[in-house]
Write a protein that holds these residues in place. Structure first.
Motif, PDB file in Angstrom:
ATOM      1  N   LEU A 132       7.918  17.440  -7.007  1.00 21.05           N
ATOM      2  CA  LEU A 132       6.805  18.347  -7.628  1.00 21.05           C
ATOM      3  C   LEU A 132       6.973  19.677  -7.347  1.00 21.05           C
ATOM      4  CD1 LEU A 132       3.738  16.149  -6.773  1.00 21.05           C
ATOM      5  CD2 LEU A 132       4.840  16.150  -8.820  1.00 21.05           C
ATOM      6  N   ARG A 133       7.429  20.142  -6.325  1.00 25.49           N
ATOM      7  CA  ARG A 133       7.463  21.648  -6.221  1.00 25.49           C
ATOM      8  C   ARG A 133       8.853  22.093  -6.842  1.00 25.49           C
ATOM      9  NH1 ARG A 133       7.980  21.121  -1.376  1.00 25.49           N
ATOM     10  NH2 ARG A 133       5.739  21.455  -0.496  1.00 25.49           N
ATOM     11  N   LYS A 134       9.858  21.344  -6.793  1.00 25.38           N
ATOM     12  CA  LYS A 134      10.800  21.685  -7.734  1.00 25.38           C
ATOM     13  C   LYS A 134      10.771  21.742  -9.158  1.00 25.38           C
ATOM     14  CE  LYS A 134      15.654  20.117  -8.646  1.00 25.38           C
ATOM     15  NZ  LYS A 134      16.595  19.120  -8.693  1.00 25.38           N
ATOM     16  N   ALA A 135      10.030  20.721  -9.505  1.00 20.55           N
ATOM     17  CA  ALA A 135       9.536  20.855 -11.200  1.00 20.55           C
ATOM     18  C   ALA A 135       8.469  22.040 -11.294  1.00 20.55           C
ATOM     19  CB  ALA A 135       8.592  19.625 -11.529  1.00 20.55           C
ATOM     20  N   GLU A 136       7.501  22.261 -10.424  1.00 25.94           N
ATOM     21  CA  GLU A 136       6.834  23.537 -10.705  1.00 25.94           C
ATOM     22  C   GLU A 136       7.708  24.689 -10.512  1.00 25.94           C
ATOM     23  OE1 GLU A 136       3.568  26.139 -10.747  1.00 25.94           O
ATOM     24  OE2 GLU A 136       4.086  23.899 -11.393  1.00 25.94           O
ATOM     25  N   MET A 137       8.684  24.889  -9.748  1.00 22.97           N
ATOM     26  CA  MET A 137       9.632  26.244  -9.479  1.00 22.97           C
ATOM     27  C   MET A 137      10.211  26.201 -10.525  1.00 22.97           C
ATOM     28  SD  MET A 137       8.796  27.957  -6.913  1.00 22.97           S
ATOM     29  CE  MET A 137       7.408  27.418  -7.405  1.00 22.97           C
ATOM     30  N   GLU A 138      11.105  25.090 -11.419  1.00 24.82           N
ATOM     31  CA  GLU A 138      11.568  24.960 -12.516  1.00 24.82           C
ATOM     32  C   GLU A 138      10.820  25.622 -13.796  1.00 24.82           C
ATOM     33  OE1 GLU A 138      13.151  21.064 -13.130  1.00 24.82           O
ATOM     34  OE2 GLU A 138      14.756  21.376 -11.731  1.00 24.82           O
ATOM     35  N   ALA A 184       0.726  -1.226  -0.128  1.00 22.75           N
ATOM     36  CA  ALA A 184       0.097   0.112  -0.030  1.00 22.75           C
ATOM     37  C   ALA A 184       0.783   1.200  -0.026  1.00 22.75           C
ATOM     38  CB  ALA A 184      -0.723  -0.047   1.295  1.00 22.75           C
ATOM     39  N   LEU A 185       1.987   1.072   0.690  1.00 22.39           N
ATOM     40  CA  LEU A 185       2.769   2.441   0.935  1.00 22.39           C
ATOM     41  C   LEU A 185       3.402   2.642  -0.610  1.00 22.39           C
ATOM     42  CD1 LEU A 185       5.474   3.094   3.564  1.00 22.39           C
ATOM     43  CD2 LEU A 185       6.076   3.083   1.384  1.00 22.39           C
ATOM     44  N   THR A 186       3.986   1.411  -1.274  1.00 22.89           N
ATOM     45  CA  THR A 186       4.612   1.624  -2.495  1.00 22.89           C
ATOM     46  C   THR A 186       3.476   2.215  -3.354  1.00 22.89           C
ATOM     47  OG1 THR A 186       5.978  -0.151  -1.932  1.00 22.89           O
ATOM     48  CG2 THR A 186       5.860   0.696  -4.220  1.00 22.89           C
ATOM     49  N   LEU A 187       2.304   1.652  -3.574  1.00 19.34           N
ATOM     50  CA  LEU A 187       1.090   2.033  -4.559  1.00 19.34           C
ATOM     51  C   LEU A 187       0.779   3.530  -4.238  1.00 19.34           C
ATOM     52  CD1 LEU A 187      -0.908   1.276  -6.618  1.00 19.34           C
ATOM     53  CD2 LEU A 187      -2.325   0.502  -4.709  1.00 19.34           C
ATOM     54  N   ALA A 188       0.795   3.804  -2.943  1.00 20.26           N
ATOM     55  CA  ALA A 188       0.462   5.198  -2.428  1.00 20.26           C
ATOM     56  C   ALA A 188       1.496   6.044  -3.133  1.00 20.26           C
ATOM     57  CB  ALA A 188       0.150   5.456  -1.149  1.00 20.26           C
ATOM     58  N   ALA A 189       2.783   6.102  -2.896  1.00 21.07           N
ATOM     59  CA  ALA A 189       3.790   6.746  -3.612  1.00 21.07           C
ATOM     60  C   ALA A 189       3.850   6.797  -4.944  1.00 21.07           C
ATOM     61  CB  ALA A 189       5.272   6.276  -2.903  1.00 21.07           C
ATOM     62  N   ALA A 198      -4.375  18.369  -2.576  1.00 21.99           N
ATOM     63  CA  ALA A 198      -5.574  17.577  -2.461  1.00 21.99           C
ATOM     64  C   ALA A 198      -5.240  16.034  -2.992  1.00 21.99           C
ATOM     65  CB  ALA A 198      -6.610  17.967  -3.636  1.00 21.99           C
ATOM     66  N   VAL A 199      -4.495  15.670  -3.778  1.00 21.15           N
ATOM     67  CA  VAL A 199      -3.893  14.309  -4.193  1.00 21.15           C
ATOM     68  C   VAL A 199      -3.162  13.751  -3.101  1.00 21.15           C
ATOM     69  CG1 VAL A 199      -2.641  13.122  -5.945  1.00 21.15           C
ATOM     70  CG2 VAL A 199      -3.817  15.206  -6.716  1.00 21.15           C
ATOM     71  N   ARG A 200      -2.554  14.691  -2.197  1.00 21.75           N
ATOM     72  CA  ARG A 200      -1.766  13.844  -1.168  1.00 21.75           C
ATOM     73  C   ARG A 200      -2.514  13.540  -0.124  1.00 21.75           C
ATOM     74  NH1 ARG A 200       3.278  16.459   2.045  1.00 21.75           N
ATOM     75  NH2 ARG A 200       3.573  14.891   3.821  1.00 21.75           N
ATOM     76  N   SER A 242       2.602  10.216  -7.216  1.00 30.19           N
ATOM     77  CA  SER A 242       3.767  10.781  -8.291  1.00 30.19           C
ATOM     78  C   SER A 242       3.034  10.996  -9.579  1.00 30.19           C
ATOM     79  CB  SER A 242       5.245   9.783  -8.396  1.00 30.19           C
ATOM     80  OG  SER A 242       6.016  10.230  -9.142  1.00 30.19           O
ATOM     81  N   SER A 243       2.354   9.901  -9.834  1.00 29.35           N
ATOM     82  CA  SER A 243       1.762  10.291 -11.503  1.00 29.35           C
ATOM     83  C   SER A 243       0.791  11.093 -11.342  1.00 29.35           C
ATOM     84  CB  SER A 243       1.408   8.856 -11.780  1.00 29.35           C
ATOM     85  OG  SER A 243       0.409   8.295 -11.062  1.00 29.35           O
ATOM     86  N   GLN A 244      -0.133  11.001 -10.455  1.00 34.99           N
ATOM     87  CA  GLN A 244      -1.180  12.046 -10.574  1.00 34.99           C
ATOM     88  C   GLN A 244      -0.772  13.441  -9.802  1.00 34.99           C
ATOM     89  OE1 GLN A 244      -4.404  10.323  -8.022  1.00 34.99           O
ATOM     90  NE2 GLN A 244      -4.924   8.680  -9.139  1.00 34.99           N
TER      91      GLN A 244
END
Length: 839
Positions: A487-493, A412-417, A444-446, A421-423
């Motif tokens: 994700l935050r890094k990608a957004e900032m880039e 469940a942990l792996t699936l959630a991560a 909201a996704v988290r 990540s994808s969503q």
């Protein structure tokens, strides 16, 4: 016969005397008198059958036995063996003690507890007569047997193991089970002290068979090694060997009743081994000493006994407990079968990484049924054993379930991560298109992933079991936070790239505007445009960082990175603007603006009275002065760049980016600009010379007068008139198209070809008229013509390769050399004519 030595090694026969002679066999009566000899020492019951330690031991050590002042010069020996095997009789024979012996008419327990006495004839030996094992009086309660054996093993230097020959090879009959327990507990309690060993002296009684002592010793050695290998060793002693703690020696005695003389002789020989220090077979070796002084032995023995009594490892179960243990193990094995069958059906899916929704319900049901089946049958047996086995059984079930549940939680942990990540990236792109903030989309996704994981964990709850998956929950939080950071890094880039692109457009316009019209305020304008772009980008970045929840320490780093990107783009634009061709174009434009146009912006027409050299020198100096300005960025007009260390990331080489044109490149560009400027100057000089070379009026009048008749002839003759018109029109066209040069070169080429052709015709004619003439002359003529053609072609190349000398500061103005405009024009005309003629 007797043998001794370390474990696993056969040793020589102990019956051999030190002098090699056969010993004198005493009579049975003399041996009996020796044993029953009266002496002043008295035996003491050191430990009674209720496991109480005697308080009289210090008094006996001092007053009865006289050993208190012996220091380390005393020895301790004990006997161990089954009940009614003649242990006390053997001690009385060896040491002259008076321990009670069994009444041969009644076979019952004689020695109860542990008795102590000192040997006769001044022997500094303390002898312990230990209660025999496997007696019917104690029945199944073997507690005292184990404790007394362990006590004897701990304090004695030599432990005599008394057994019959028929007991060799038996497990319980030879007390191997008891010896294993004693050795194991002794290793746990006293194994850390390897300063002294213990001699295990096996005395095999009633040796009447033909089996040699060496074979009996080998059998006992194998049994000892087997039980040693099966011991549970404490930490640090995993590699301990039997020889590290024990030496083993063997001897045998004949049957007391059937072979009395041999028995007495062998007993006396064995006594010598305990009493004769000069004998090679002397048993009390320094390696066996406990290093306890005699005056401290009573307290030492009492402390050892207290430690032995308090040890729980010696509390072995009774027969009822053994039965309960056996049956409970069987019941547990049967009850756990259906449980494992039900769980194993789901295990492959869990191991493949799937989330099995029914795992919790199936596992709880199987667990309840297994515990019920165990309780139904095992509750009838020994209560204490049942409770322990039940707890162990439940623990086994829970451990197997916990392993599978933990695997499910990790899935469940792996699936959630992975899902987050994808969503998260998909939600980030959709939010960017819709104008939503980072926290609104990714947050909201988290939250959804966390709720789904908690639901999976709660579905695995088992009543009565307090399993905690806090570690996995913390791992999930850490992984989600790491993905949030990505994700935050990608957004900032993405934000930085967008801001960089917008700022680059604005900076490009500002650079093109100010470097296209270079003046003293050029760099100030460029820096003003850069500062404005930075202010705009910084304000947008702050808004984006607030929406994404960027931490304060990361905000500064992002701001510095944005500044670096903006400046790198600005520097790239500046380098494009100051490329070699662009700089040459800007310098030429500046030169032409000053040299070809006047202050009003009108084109100049040079007249003989104009000082063209001075104007050219001024314009050229002004244009060359722009090259140093283009070479390096002047940041004095920028507010943002006053403190680069606080504006850019650490380690950024800002000074390197300020240099746009290296000194070597500047020199090369300067040379190229000088050549282009000289060409412009010569073009202007040619234009001025053309205006000066006009035909005088008297020459025109003279030509009219002298050529009047010819002109009339041409005008009134249609053929001449048409021919003149054609020639004049062709000349007009060639002149307007600037094709005099190609035309002249064509004419020269045709003339050369005609000359060659005529030359070859003449040579052939000479050869035909003078056939006897040597070929050398013809070749000479040919070579001469070839040389003539080579000289002509070289003159043509020389005329075509004439270069204009660059004008320096000293020779830029011809007027400074004292030449008038007329002289300059004449020199230009003469040089042009000479070149034309050579062509």
């Amino acid at each position: 016969m007797s043998t001794r030595g370390s474990y696993g090694q056969q040793v020589p026969d102990l019956t051999r005397r030190s002098n090699g002679s056969q010993g004198i066999v005493p009579s049975r009566q003399s041996a009996t008198n020796l044993v029953r000899e009266r002496h002043e020492f008295t035996r003491l019951q050191l430990i009674d059958d209720e496991q109480n330690f005697s308080e009289e031991l210090p008094n006996y050590m001092q007053n009865k036995w006289g050993l208190e002042d012996s220091g380390f010069n005393y020895d301790v020996v004990a006997v161990f063996g089954s009940q009614s095997t003649g242990k006390s009789t053997l001690l009385n024979r060896l040491f002259g003690t008076r321990f009670d012996v069994m009444n041969e008419g009644q076979r019952k327990q004689t020695t109860r507890g542990i008795w102590a006495d000192r040997g006769t004839d001044g022997m500094p030996i303390l002898i312990l007569d230990v209660e025999g094992t496997d007696g019917r009086e104690r029945g199944e309660n073997q507690d005292f047997e184990r404790k007394s054996a362990l006590f004897s093993l701990a304090i004695s230097e030599v432990l005599i193991v008394n057994m019959w020959e028929t007991m060799v090879g038996l497990y319980n009959g030879a007390n191997m089970g008891l010896l294993k327990t004693v050795m194991e507990v002794n290793l746990q309690l006293f194994g850390g002290n390897r300063n002294s060993k213990t001699l295990l002296y096996f005395v095999i009684r009633d040796h009447v068979s033909s089996t040699p002592l060496s074979s009996l010793a080998d059998t006992l050695n194998i049994d000892l090694q087997r039980i040693w290998d099966g011991l549970s060793r404490p930490d640090g002693l995993e590699n301990a060997q039997l020889s590290d703690y024990f030496d083993v020696r063997f001897t045998s005695l004949s049957h007391k009743m059937l072979q009395p003389e041999n028995f007495e002789r062998q007993a006396l020989d064995l006594r010598r081994q305990f009493t004769d220090k000069k004998s090679d077979d002397y048993v009390f070796q320094p390696a066996y000493k406990r290093r306890v002084p005699a005056d401290g032995f009573p307290r030492y023995a009492q402390a050892v006994w207290e430690k032995v009594v308090s040890n729980k490892d010696l509390d072995l179960p009774t027969q009822q407990e053994l039965l309960a243990q056996y049956r409970c193990d069987e019941i547990a094995a049967m009850a756990i079968g259906p449980f494992r069958e039900a769980v194993e059906l789901l295990r492959p899916r869990v191991q493949r990484g799937q989330i099995v929704d029914e795992l919790g319900d199936v596992s709880r049901k199987a667990r309840t049924q297994a515990i019920g089946a165990f309780d139904e049958q095992a509750a009838r047996y020994h209560s204490e054993v049942y409770q322990k086995k039940r707890a162990a059984f439940v623990q086994t079930l829970d451990s197997e379930l916990h392993a599978m549940f933990l695997n499910q939680v990790k899935n469940a942990l792996t699936l959630a991560a992975e899902t987050f990540s994808s969503q998260g990236f998909r939600a980030l792109e959709e939010g960017a298109n819709e104008g939503r903030g980072f926290n609104e989309t990714v947050g909201a996704v988290r939250v959804h992933m966390e709720e789904q994981f908690i639901a999976t964990v709660r579905a695995l709850a088992v009543p009565g079991v307090s399993w905690s998956f806090e570690t996995e929950i913390e791992q999930l939080e850490a992984q989600l936070e790491a993905i949030m950071a990505k994700l935050r890094k990608a957004e900032m880039e993405r934000v930085l790239e967008r801001l960089r692109r917008d700022a680059r457009d604005a900076v490009t316009e500002s650079v093109a505007e100010h470097l296209g019209n270079p003046d003293d305020g050029m760099w100030a304008g460029v820096m003003a445009g850069f500062d404005a772009a930075c202010v705009q980008a910084d304000s947008q970045l702050i808004k984006r960082m607030d929406a994404a929840g960027v931490e304060p320490q990361a905000r500064s780093a992002l701001g510095r990175k944005l500044h670096q990107l903006l400046w790198d783009d600005t520097a790239d634009v500046l380098r494009e603007e100051v490329a070699d061709q662009m700089v040459l174009l800007k310098l030429r434009t500046a030169l032409e603006d000053r040299f070809r146009y006047d202050a009003a912006g009108l084109p100049r027409v040079w007249r003989p009275t104009d000082d063209i050299d001075a104007e050219f020198a001024t314009a050229r100096s002004a244009a060359q002065a722009l090259l140093p300005k283009f070479s390096k960025v002047d940041i004095s007009g920028s507010i943002k760049l006053r403190r680069p260390a606080d504006f850019f990331p650490a380690g950024y080489d800002f000074a390197r980016t300020l240099v746009l044109i290296s000194p070597a490149r500047a020199r090369e560009v300067g040379k190229r600009f000088g050549r282009e400027a000289d060409a412009l100057y010569l073009e202007a000089k040619r234009a001025m010379v053309t205006t000066q070379n006009q035909v005088p009026m008297w020459v025109i009048a003279l030509l009219v007068m002298l050529g009047w008749n010819e002109a009339m002839t041409v005008l009134f003759n249609p053929i001449y008139l048409i021919l003149v018109c054609l020639i004049g029109g062709a000349a007009f066209v060639v002149h307007n198209l600037g094709m005099w040069g190609p035309l002249l070169r064509t004419v020269n080429g045709l003339a050369g070809m005609a000359n060659d052709h005529v030359h070859h015709l003449l040579v052939e004619a000479v050869n035909r008229t003078e056939p006897g003439r040597p070929g050398a002359k013809a070749s000479t003529v040919g070579s001469g013509s070839d040389n003539l053609l080579a000289r002509k072609s070289s003159s043509v190349r020389i005329s075509e390769n004439i270069e204009l000398e660059p004008l320096g500061e000293g020779n830029m103005a011809p007027s400074s050399a004292g030449l008038t405009d007329t002289d300059n024009s004449s020199r230009y005309v003469s040089r042009s004519n000479s070149g034309f003629i050579s062509s």
